[in-house]
Structure formats: C-alpha cells, structure tokens
Design an enzyme around this catalytic site. Structure first.
Site, PDB file in Angstrom:
ATOM      1  N   GLY A  24     -11.561   0.502   3.856  1.00  0.00           N
ATOM      2  CA  GLY A  24     -10.022   1.321   2.837  1.00  0.00           C
ATOM      3  C   GLY A  24     -10.367   0.337   1.993  1.00  0.00           C
ATOM      4  N   GLU A  37     -13.513   0.288  17.418  1.00  0.00           N
ATOM      5  CA  GLU A  37     -13.437   0.274  16.264  1.00  0.00           C
ATOM      6  C   GLU A  37     -15.025  -1.075  16.221  1.00  0.00           C
ATOM      7  OE1 GLU A  37     -10.886  -0.483  12.935  1.00  0.00           O
ATOM      8  OE2 GLU A  37      -9.963   0.575  13.211  1.00  0.00           O
ATOM      9  N   HIS A  46     -13.428   2.701   8.727  1.00  0.00           N
ATOM     10  CA  HIS A  46     -12.124   1.366   8.029  1.00  0.00           C
ATOM     11  C   HIS A  46     -12.965   1.069   7.097  1.00  0.00           C
ATOM     12  CE1 HIS A  46      -9.151  -1.843   9.982  1.00  0.00           C
ATOM     13  NE2 HIS A  46      -9.514  -1.495   8.600  1.00  0.00           N
ATOM     14  N   ILE A  98       0.767  -1.120  -0.020  1.00  0.00           N
ATOM     15  CA  ILE A  98       0.226  -0.021  -0.071  1.00  0.00           C
ATOM     16  C   ILE A  98       0.639   1.677   0.031  1.00  0.00           C
ATOM     17  CG2 ILE A  98      -2.273   1.812   1.397  1.00  0.00           C
ATOM     18  CD1 ILE A  98      -2.778  -1.180   2.184  1.00  0.00           C
TER      19      ILE A  98
HETATM   20  P1  NAD Z   1       2.462  -4.756   3.278  1.00  0.00           P
HETATM   21  O1  NAD Z   1       3.400  -5.627   4.404  1.00  0.00           O
HETATM   22  O2  NAD Z   1       2.684  -4.732   1.923  1.00  0.00           O
HETATM   23  O3  NAD Z   1       3.696  -4.226   4.129  1.00  0.00           O
HETATM   24  C1  NAD Z   1       3.985  -2.929   5.091  1.00  0.00           C
HETATM   25  C2  NAD Z   1       5.142  -2.574   5.393  1.00  0.00           C
HETATM   26  O4  NAD Z   1       5.773  -2.113   6.383  1.00  0.00           O
HETATM   27  C3  NAD Z   1       6.876  -3.617   4.673  1.00  0.00           C
HETATM   28  O5  NAD Z   1       7.217  -2.572   3.496  1.00  0.00           O
HETATM   29  C4  NAD Z   1       7.231  -3.762   6.033  1.00  0.00           C
HETATM   30  O6  NAD Z   1       8.818  -3.444   6.268  1.00  0.00           O
HETATM   31  C5  NAD Z   1       7.223  -2.492   6.670  1.00  0.00           C
HETATM   32  N1  NAD Z   1       6.670  -2.546   8.335  1.00  0.00           N
HETATM   33  C6  NAD Z   1       6.790  -3.537   8.989  1.00  0.00           C
HETATM   34  N2  NAD Z   1       7.354  -3.526  10.559  1.00  0.00           N
HETATM   35  C7  NAD Z   1       8.006  -1.669  10.043  1.00  0.00           C
HETATM   36  C8  NAD Z   1       8.065  -0.793  11.107  1.00  0.00           C
HETATM   37  N3  NAD Z   1       8.389  -1.402  12.393  1.00  0.00           N
HETATM   38  N4  NAD Z   1       8.567   0.169  11.177  1.00  0.00           N
HETATM   39  C9  NAD Z   1       8.282   0.296   9.489  1.00  0.00           C
HETATM   40  N5  NAD Z   1       8.203  -0.391   8.232  1.00  0.00           N
HETATM   41  C10 NAD Z   1       7.876  -1.420   9.021  1.00  0.00           C
HETATM   42  O7  NAD Z   1       1.061  -4.682   4.286  1.00  0.00           O
HETATM   43  P2  NAD Z   1       0.023  -3.968   3.314  1.00  0.00           P
HETATM   44  O8  NAD Z   1      -0.345  -4.728   2.524  1.00  0.00           O
HETATM   45  O9  NAD Z   1       1.309  -2.569   2.416  1.00  0.00           O
HETATM   46  O10 NAD Z   1      -0.422  -3.185   4.580  1.00  0.00           O
HETATM   47  C11 NAD Z   1       0.218  -2.262   5.075  1.00  0.00           C
HETATM   48  C12 NAD Z   1      -1.435  -1.643   6.376  1.00  0.00           C
HETATM   49  O11 NAD Z   1      -2.453  -1.879   5.260  1.00  0.00           O
HETATM   50  C13 NAD Z   1      -1.074  -3.131   6.963  1.00  0.00           C
HETATM   51  O12 NAD Z   1      -1.547  -2.608   9.051  1.00  0.00           O
HETATM   52  C14 NAD Z   1      -2.957  -3.273   7.144  1.00  0.00           C
HETATM   53  O13 NAD Z   1      -3.435  -3.773   8.011  1.00  0.00           O
HETATM   54  C15 NAD Z   1      -3.790  -2.194   6.619  1.00  0.00           C
HETATM   55  N6  NAD Z   1      -4.435  -1.827   5.790  1.00  0.00           N
HETATM   56  C16 NAD Z   1      -5.766  -1.447   5.759  1.00  0.00           C
HETATM   57  C17 NAD Z   1      -6.557  -1.599   5.899  1.00  0.00           C
HETATM   58  C18 NAD Z   1      -8.195  -0.382   5.741  1.00  0.00           C
HETATM   59  O14 NAD Z   1      -9.232  -0.680   5.051  1.00  0.00           O
HETATM   60  N7  NAD Z   1      -7.866   0.635   6.162  1.00  0.00           N
HETATM   61  C19 NAD Z   1      -6.639  -2.203   4.152  1.00  0.00           C
HETATM   62  C20 NAD Z   1      -6.194  -3.092   4.098  1.00  0.00           C
HETATM   63  C21 NAD Z   1      -4.508  -2.692   5.102  1.00  0.00           C
END
Ligand code: NAD
Length: 300
Positions: free
Chosen positions: A275, A252, A273, A145
């Site tokens: 997204g 939530e 929520h 994302i």
């Molecule tokens: P992803 O695993 O592809 O990417 C996460 C990134 O965060 C990775 O590059 C990882 O290296 C980095 N990361 C992990 N721990 C870290 C830390 N301590 N410090 C810095 N960087 C760190 O995940 P994604 O698919 O991009 O999803 C990201 C977030 O979006 C997740 O929390 C997911 O739950 C959330 N999300 C929210 C919705 C919504 O409806 N709002 C929907 C889908 C996903």
C-alpha cells in the site's frame, strides 16, 4: 532500523544523528543491541513489545516508518517516558490508489487476463468484466485513506456509503453519499473496502456474522490490516463473493495452511502489503517522520 529511504537516512544525518542502518535485523539482535540507541526506527515487521522496550534502557523515541502502530506496545512505551511517533499522512494517497486499483483488478479480471496472455493464450471473450460506474461502494473507516478512496470512487461514478464510529456524515454528504450503520452498508454495497485501524474493536470485524451480511457477488477489498478479517470466516464465504482483493493478511508472509488456502483461491487476489510502497509515499514518510522525531527529541 528497518528498510527506509536514502532521503530519510541523509536527512537524519544532516540533523546530527549518528545512524546505524540495519534493515532486516533479526529480533534476537534487536533485543541484544537496543540499549545502544536513543531512537529506534522500525516498520511493521518486528513487534516492538514490552521486552524490546524494557531492554532499551536509553530509548527516547520509537519511530514507526509508516502509519500503523499495532505492532507497538504504545501504552508501555509512554509509561516508560518514551515518545512514539509515526508518519500518519504520508502514505494515504498511495494506499487509496491501490484500493481503487484492486477494485478494478477484480472487476475487470485483470490478473486472469494478464496471466493468460503471458502464458500464450489470447483470452479475449473468456470473461466479461464489470464497471465501477453506478455501483455502490461501502467504505468502512472514513479517515485519511477511506475518505480519499471515497473521493476517487466518486470520480468513477460510484455511489458512496460510509460506516465509521465518528460522525462524518457532513463530509460524506458533500460526496453525495450517506453515513450508515454497518449492517445496511454490508447488505447493500457492491464493493466493501476496509480502512479502519487495527484495534480491539476492529479485530475480526469481518467475521462469519458480518460476512454473511454481504450480498452474493459483492467484492471485498482490504488494504487496512489483515487481522480486521477472520480468515476462517472468509474461507467459508469466499466462493459466494464476487472477488476478494487483499493487500494485507492475518499472517505476513503467509505460512499457515489456511492463509495459503486463501492466497491461492481463484477468487482472491493478493498483493504483498505494498500500500505505501511508492516513491512518493516513501519520500513523504521521510519528511514527516524526521520532523516528528525532531519534535519528540526537542520536547523530551
Ligand atoms: P485514520 O485514523 O485516518 O482513519 C481510520 C478511520 O477509521 C477513522 O475515521 C476512525 O474513526 C475509523 N474507525 C476506527 N475504529 C473504527 C471502528 N471500530 N468502526 C468503524 N470505524 C472505525 O487511518 P488511515 O490513515 O486512514 O489508515 C487506515 C488503515 O490503513 C490503518 O489500518 C492502517 O494501518 C492501514 N494502512 C495500510 C497500509 C498498507 O500498506 N496497506 C499503509 C498505510 C496504512
């Protein structure tokens, strides 16, 4: 099973599954009936903890309809020989688009303008908005994302700074951006957008200390997980920030007074929520999750 698309249900049936669709199932009923199922499909509402897993004597697959597995005791499930699958790629576009939409909402004061016009006030001249163009965007978490948000932001003419625990500097430099440490990003960014998973390391990653590093007037956007921000600390800093946009909350739906205080704060916009709540994401989740469930069932 929690609320899912028709396409997903049809596809499961076509693959020979007997589907019991029970959206909104209370936890008590889940606990009393989980032993009847081989595959449990759920979203983020219910905690799939040790108790649920232990009661699921016949469970073979836990399938998260979406990405986040922070409501699942994955370690315990795996120890019990249960596969845990999700649909990690399906909603990235939708969440990234929402993050950009929230930035524009705050910068152009869209919520206030739209609300005032609906209330009968022609509020032109009440506020001056700001452009994203030329501003510094701090992306925390450059995965599926976060990297998309950075690409979209680049198209808006923003300068990109990234903080991630992985070395993503090469990909970031292709966007003309820089990978940096958290402190520098927070010190310099006009807008900070959070895209990390919820882990012990990211729980309350935005706390009093880190929020203090953000500049007065900077904007904070969170479409990751509510628990990445310490609500108490955010309440302390919210007045001096230029706006806060949240798709996720520590609780939530909000019930506690402090969460309501944040939701109702004039400097804060909140979406419930949503997204991944798009037609396209739901379709993609259906395809990706059915494929992953089938793979898990065949593999076990
Ligand atoms: P992803 O695993 O592809 O990417 C996460 C990134 O965060 C990775 O590059 C990882 O290296 C980095 N990361 C992990 N721990 C870290 C830390 N301590 N410090 C810095 N960087 C760190 O995940 P994604 O698919 O991009 O999803 C990201 C977030 O979006 C997740 O929390 C997911 O739950 C959330 N999300 C929210 C919705 C919504 O409806 N709002 C929907 C889908 C996903």
């Amino acid at each position: 099973m929690d609320r899912v698309s028709e396409k997903f249900l049809d596809s499961l049936k076509r693959h020979g599954f007997e589907v019991h669709y029970r959206p909104g199932l209370p936890r008590e009923e889940l606990l009393s009936s989980v032993e009847n199922y081989n595959v449990l499909v759920f979203r983020g509402r219910l905690k799939i903890d040790r108790e649920v897993i232990d009661r699921g004597a016949n469970l073979r697959v836990l399938a998260r309809y979406g990405i986040g597995l922070d409501n699942v005791d994955v370690e315990h499930a795996v120890k019990r020989g249960i596969a845990v699958v999700n649909a990690p790629s399906a909603s990235a576009i939708s969440v990234a688009e929402l993050a950009i939409a929230l930035m524009l909402t705050v910068y152009r004061r869209l919520y206030e303008f739209i609300h005032s016009v609906k209330c009968g006030e022609w509020s032109k001249g009440k506020y001056l908005g700001r452009e994203l163009h030329g501003k510094k965007l701090g992306v925390i978490g450059f995965g599926r994302i976060g990297s998309r948000v950075a690409h979209y932001a680049k198209a808006f003419g923003m300068d990109i700074m990234v903080y991630d625990i992985r070395d993503v500097s090469e990909e970031v430099s292709k966007l003309g951006g820089v990978q940096t440490d958290l402190e520098k990003l927070l010190n310099e960014a006009d807008i900070v957008t959070l895209h990390v998973p919820l882990t012990p390391l990211t729980w309350h990653m935005m706390n009093d200390k880190t929020l203090s590093m953000m500049r007065d007037g900077a904007v904070l956007v969170n479409t990751s997980r509510g628990e990445v921000i310490d609500t108490d600390a955010l309440l302390k800093h919210v007045d001096r920030l230029g706006g806060v946009a949240l798709d996720v909350l520590e609780q939530e739906p909000p019930k506690d007074e402090k969460i309501w205080k944040l939701v109702k704060h004039p400097n804060v916009v909140v979406t419930p929520h949503i997204g991944a709540e798009t037609v396209e994401a739901m379709d993609r989740i259906a395809d990706e999750l059915v494929k992953n469930i089938l793979e898990a069932v065949n593999w076990l």
